[in-house]
Design a protein around this motif. Structure first.
Motif, PDB file in Angstrom:
ATOM      1  N   GLU A 150      47.261  32.214  47.372  1.00  0.00           N
ATOM      2  CA  GLU A 150      47.749  33.555  47.697  1.00  0.00           C
ATOM      3  C   GLU A 150      47.189  34.583  46.717  1.00  0.00           C
ATOM      4  N   LEU A 151      47.167  34.226  45.412  1.00  0.00           N
ATOM      5  CA  LEU A 151      46.591  35.137  44.419  1.00  0.00           C
ATOM      6  C   LEU A 151      45.111  35.384  44.680  1.00  0.00           C
ATOM      7  N   ILE A 152      44.400  34.322  45.039  1.00  0.00           N
ATOM      8  CA  ILE A 152      42.970  34.467  45.353  1.00  0.00           C
ATOM      9  C   ILE A 152      42.812  35.386  46.555  1.00  0.00           C
ATOM     10  N   MET A 153      43.611  35.187  47.591  1.00  0.00           N
ATOM     11  CA  MET A 153      43.518  36.017  48.800  1.00  0.00           C
ATOM     12  C   MET A 153      43.872  37.478  48.493  1.00  0.00           C
ATOM     13  N   GLU A 154      44.894  37.685  47.664  1.00  0.00           N
ATOM     14  CA  GLU A 154      45.292  39.055  47.301  1.00  0.00           C
ATOM     15  C   GLU A 154      44.202  39.761  46.492  1.00  0.00           C
ATOM     16  N   ASN A 155      43.466  38.992  45.724  1.00  0.00           N
ATOM     17  CA  ASN A 155      42.464  39.579  44.838  1.00  0.00           C
ATOM     18  C   ASN A 155      41.033  39.235  45.261  1.00  0.00           C
ATOM     19  N   LEU A 156      40.846  38.943  46.514  1.00  0.00           N
ATOM     20  CA  LEU A 156      39.544  38.538  47.015  1.00  0.00           C
ATOM     21  C   LEU A 156      38.492  39.640  46.805  1.00  0.00           C
ATOM     22  N   TYR A 157      38.887  40.861  47.064  1.00  0.00           N
ATOM     23  CA  TYR A 157      37.946  41.980  46.888  1.00  0.00           C
ATOM     24  C   TYR A 157      37.487  42.064  45.441  1.00  0.00           C
ATOM     25  N   ALA A 158      38.433  41.975  44.515  1.00  0.00           N
ATOM     26  CA  ALA A 158      38.096  42.085  43.096  1.00  0.00           C
ATOM     27  C   ALA A 158      37.238  40.905  42.657  1.00  0.00           C
ATOM     28  N   ILE A 159      37.568  39.732  43.117  1.00  0.00           N
ATOM     29  CA  ILE A 159      36.787  38.547  42.743  1.00  0.00           C
ATOM     30  C   ILE A 159      35.372  38.665  43.292  1.00  0.00           C
ATOM     31  N   ASP A 160      35.276  39.119  44.540  1.00  0.00           N
ATOM     32  CA  ASP A 160      33.966  39.289  45.166  1.00  0.00           C
ATOM     33  C   ASP A 160      33.135  40.318  44.382  1.00  0.00           C
ATOM     34  N   PHE A 161      33.769  41.427  43.969  1.00  0.00           N
ATOM     35  CA  PHE A 161      33.075  42.460  43.188  1.00  0.00           C
ATOM     36  C   PHE A 161      32.577  41.891  41.865  1.00  0.00           C
ATOM     37  N   LEU A 162      33.458  41.176  41.153  1.00  0.00           N
ATOM     38  CA  LEU A 162      33.069  40.609  39.866  1.00  0.00           C
ATOM     39  C   LEU A 162      31.945  39.589  40.015  1.00  0.00           C
ATOM     40  N   LEU A 163      32.004  38.795  41.072  1.00  0.00           N
ATOM     41  CA  LEU A 163      30.936  37.811  41.307  1.00  0.00           C
ATOM     42  C   LEU A 163      29.614  38.515  41.625  1.00  0.00           C
ATOM     43  N   SER A 164      29.658  39.558  42.416  1.00  0.00           N
ATOM     44  CA  SER A 164      28.408  40.255  42.752  1.00  0.00           C
ATOM     45  C   SER A 164      27.824  40.927  41.516  1.00  0.00           C
ATOM     46  N   GLU A 165      28.698  41.468  40.646  1.00  0.00           N
ATOM     47  CA  GLU A 165      28.212  42.066  39.395  1.00  0.00           C
ATOM     48  C   GLU A 165      27.578  40.992  38.512  1.00  0.00           C
ATOM     49  N   GLY A 176      24.735  42.129  35.713  1.00  0.00           N
ATOM     50  CA  GLY A 176      25.459  43.209  35.077  1.00  0.00           C
ATOM     51  C   GLY A 176      26.875  42.791  34.736  1.00  0.00           C
ATOM     52  N   THR A 177      27.503  43.594  33.963  1.00  0.00           N
ATOM     53  CA  THR A 177      28.902  43.377  33.621  1.00  0.00           C
ATOM     54  C   THR A 177      29.614  44.698  33.834  1.00  0.00           C
ATOM     55  N   PRO A 178      30.848  44.629  34.151  1.00  0.00           N
ATOM     56  CA  PRO A 178      31.592  45.895  34.289  1.00  0.00           C
ATOM     57  C   PRO A 178      31.542  46.610  32.959  1.00  0.00           C
ATOM     58  N   SER A 179      31.433  47.935  33.021  1.00  0.00           N
ATOM     59  CA  SER A 179      31.214  48.719  31.815  1.00  0.00           C
ATOM     60  C   SER A 179      32.417  48.742  30.887  1.00  0.00           C
ATOM     61  N   SER A 180      33.560  48.529  31.421  1.00  0.00           N
ATOM     62  CA  SER A 180      34.709  48.584  30.533  1.00  0.00           C
ATOM     63  C   SER A 180      35.829  47.726  31.053  1.00  0.00           C
ATOM     64  N   ALA A 181      36.782  47.467  30.193  1.00  0.00           N
ATOM     65  CA  ALA A 181      37.968  46.722  30.584  1.00  0.00           C
ATOM     66  C   ALA A 181      38.737  47.504  31.624  1.00  0.00           C
TER      67      ALA A 181
END
Length: 184
Positions: free
Chosen positions: A152-167, A172-177
């Motif tokens: 459920e947590l993975i499904m709720e945060n799928l967009y964020a996980i997908d973004f982090l994986l693509s970065e 690249g890394t996200p520029s900030s916390a």
């Protein structure tokens, strides 16, 4: 208290209920006189009833006179009964004879007690296995619930996980916390 009998009831059942004697004794009387077996109570007459009573009396007379043949009857190596006299209605059986009926009873019930103890031990093993299986089921249910929460947590945060994986794939890394927290 007299027990009532139905007209269509067999003479055997009616006599068994009325006289309250050992079924083995009555079975032996009926075995020795096969014509009695199928007689219905409504067909019984004085002569048949007298024949039954004489048969019972004959068997009890042997016992009271001490004309005993104490033995245990076995079928396929299993004890089927212990008897003070020779009982024929049980059919072809192996017989182990004893000096006294008490000796026969002691051995018969010792064997039964040992079998009962073995069955109880086997039952305890089965109960233990059931308990172990139930414990394992509870453990799997807990693991299932944990896995469901993670899914459920993975499904709720799928967009964020997908973004982090693509970065991460871009190198690249996200520029900030703050950006990571915003995505999550």
């Amino acid at each position: 208290m007299r027990k009532s009998c139905r007209e269509d009831e067999t003479l055997f059942r009616a006599v068994l209920k009325t006289l309250n004697i050992s079924p083995d004794i009555l079975e032996e009387v009926f075995f020795r006189s096969p014509k009695l077996k199928k007689v219905k109570i409504g067909e019984a007459d004085y002569e048949l009833v007298s024949e039954i009573l004489e048969g019972v009396k004959s068997i009890y007379s042997k016992v009271s006179k001490g004309e005993l043949e104490p033995h245990i009857a076995y079928k396929n190596g299993e004890p089927v009964g212990v008897y003070p006299i020779l009982i024929e209605h049980i059919g072809e059986v192996e017989r182990k004879y004893f000096k006294s009926f008490n000796e026969a009873l002691d051995e018969y019930f010792s064997v039964l007690a040992a079998k009962l103890k073995a069955r109880k031990k086997g039952l305890e093993k089965i109960k233990k296995k059931i308990s172990d299986i139930e414990k394992t089921i509870r453990e799997y249910e807990i693991k299932e619930e944990e896995s469901r929460r993670i899914a459920e947590l993975i499904m709720e945060n799928l967009y964020a996980i997908d973004f982090l994986l693509s970065e991460a794939r871009k190198g690249g890394t996200p520029s900030s916390a703050g950006e990571v927290c915003r995505v999550l």
